[in-house]
Design a protein around this motif. Sequence first.
Motif, short mmCIF file in Angstrom:
data_model
loop_
_atom_site.label_atom_id
_atom_site.label_comp_id
_atom_site.label_asym_id
_atom_site.label_seq_id
_atom_site.Cartn_x
_atom_site.Cartn_y
_atom_site.Cartn_z
N ASP A 226 -24.37 -39.79 13.05
CA ASP A 226 -24.43 -39.96 11.59
C ASP A 226 -24.68 -38.46 10.74
O ASP A 226 -24.92 -38.60 9.63
N GLN B 273 -24.04 -35.09 8.81
CA GLN B 273 -23.38 -34.70 7.76
C GLN B 273 -23.73 -33.40 7.70
O GLN B 273 -24.83 -32.71 7.73
N PHE C 197 -22.99 -29.54 5.42
CA PHE C 197 -22.33 -29.22 4.17
C PHE C 197 -22.31 -27.63 4.11
O PHE C 197 -23.14 -26.80 4.72
N TRP D 136 -19.09 -35.42 13.52
CA TRP D 136 -19.60 -34.82 12.46
C TRP D 136 -18.90 -35.18 11.31
O TRP D 136 -17.74 -35.21 11.14
N LYS D 137 -19.64 -35.42 10.07
CA LYS D 137 -18.72 -35.48 8.85
C LYS D 137 -19.20 -34.26 7.95
O LYS D 137 -20.30 -33.81 7.88
N ILE D 138 -17.88 -33.65 7.82
CA ILE D 138 -18.00 -32.17 7.11
C ILE D 138 -17.91 -32.43 5.78
O ILE D 138 -16.64 -33.08 5.17
N HIS D 139 -18.63 -31.71 4.98
CA HIS D 139 -18.57 -31.60 3.60
C HIS D 139 -18.22 -30.29 2.92
O HIS D 139 -19.17 -29.28 3.47
N ASP E 56 -18.82 -27.44 0.53
CA ASP E 56 -20.09 -27.36 -0.27
C ASP E 56 -19.76 -25.54 -0.86
O ASP E 56 -20.17 -24.75 -0.41
N LEU F 180 -27.72 -29.61 6.91
CA LEU F 180 -27.38 -30.62 7.56
C LEU F 180 -28.18 -31.99 7.40
O LEU F 180 -29.53 -31.55 7.06
N ALA G 228 -29.34 -35.97 8.48
CA ALA G 228 -29.10 -37.18 9.42
C ALA G 228 -30.28 -38.06 9.43
O ALA G 228 -31.44 -37.62 9.47
N GLU H 208 -33.48 -33.48 7.00
CA GLU H 208 -32.42 -32.58 6.33
C GLU H 208 -33.03 -31.34 6.77
O GLU H 208 -34.20 -30.95 6.98
#
Length: 237
Positions: free
Chosen positions: A165, A167, A169, A191-194, A196, A206, A208, A212
């Motif tokens: 889970d 994420q 940034f 990983w979910k990459i955003h 920013d 990060l 999850a 944070e």
Amino acid sequence: MTITTVIPKAKLTSCERWKLNSFDTPKTEIPADHAQSDDSARNTAAAVNTNELEIIVQTAKEDGLKKGYDEGYKNGIEEGRNKGYLEGKQQGESEVKAELSQINSVFSNLNQQIQSIEQHIAQDMLTLAISLAKKMITQALTIHPELILPVVQEAARQLSGSEHDLQIFVHPDDAEIIRRYQNEQSAQVHWKIHEDTQQERGGCRLAAGGSEIDASMGTRWHRVLAAIGQNDDWIDK
């Protein structure tokens, strides 16, 4: 045989009748001028004696005064010397104490100034070191952008158990590097990459499972400086 002496008449002198008081000592009459001479002599002698007496008295007086003066002068010199020595000693001790106090004050001020200079120098050196460190980090991230990976990996370990889970940034340029790494580790990393744009290169955030971690460059930089009692912004204003 009896010898009789006959005195001729022509040789006889007149004789005086004997009187009883003829046995008294005859008085000698002193001439008037001789008497006056004796009186003058006595007066002169008396005057001489008086003058001599006055001279003797005056001499004795002068001798006494001189002796008293000499004695007083000697005692005065001795007393003055002792008094002057004592006063000079006290004044000297007072001046020495004042000089020592002034010297101690100078050394104290000098020590404070040296400490202040050392503090200023140390602070200036530390400020210079911080500035150089910032430039070196920025340059290192420019030359080796893959340095973002250890940062993300360390932050991910702190959020262990939530990797599926997780994420991330990151700066858009760093996002490409992380995606390549994720593709290489596809079986292990999900990983979910955003992207920013608020993130500096080399930093990330990060999140999850409601937790944070702020691993941005500014936050990490402040933590490092706080450990040495300093404060400086990562981005120069």
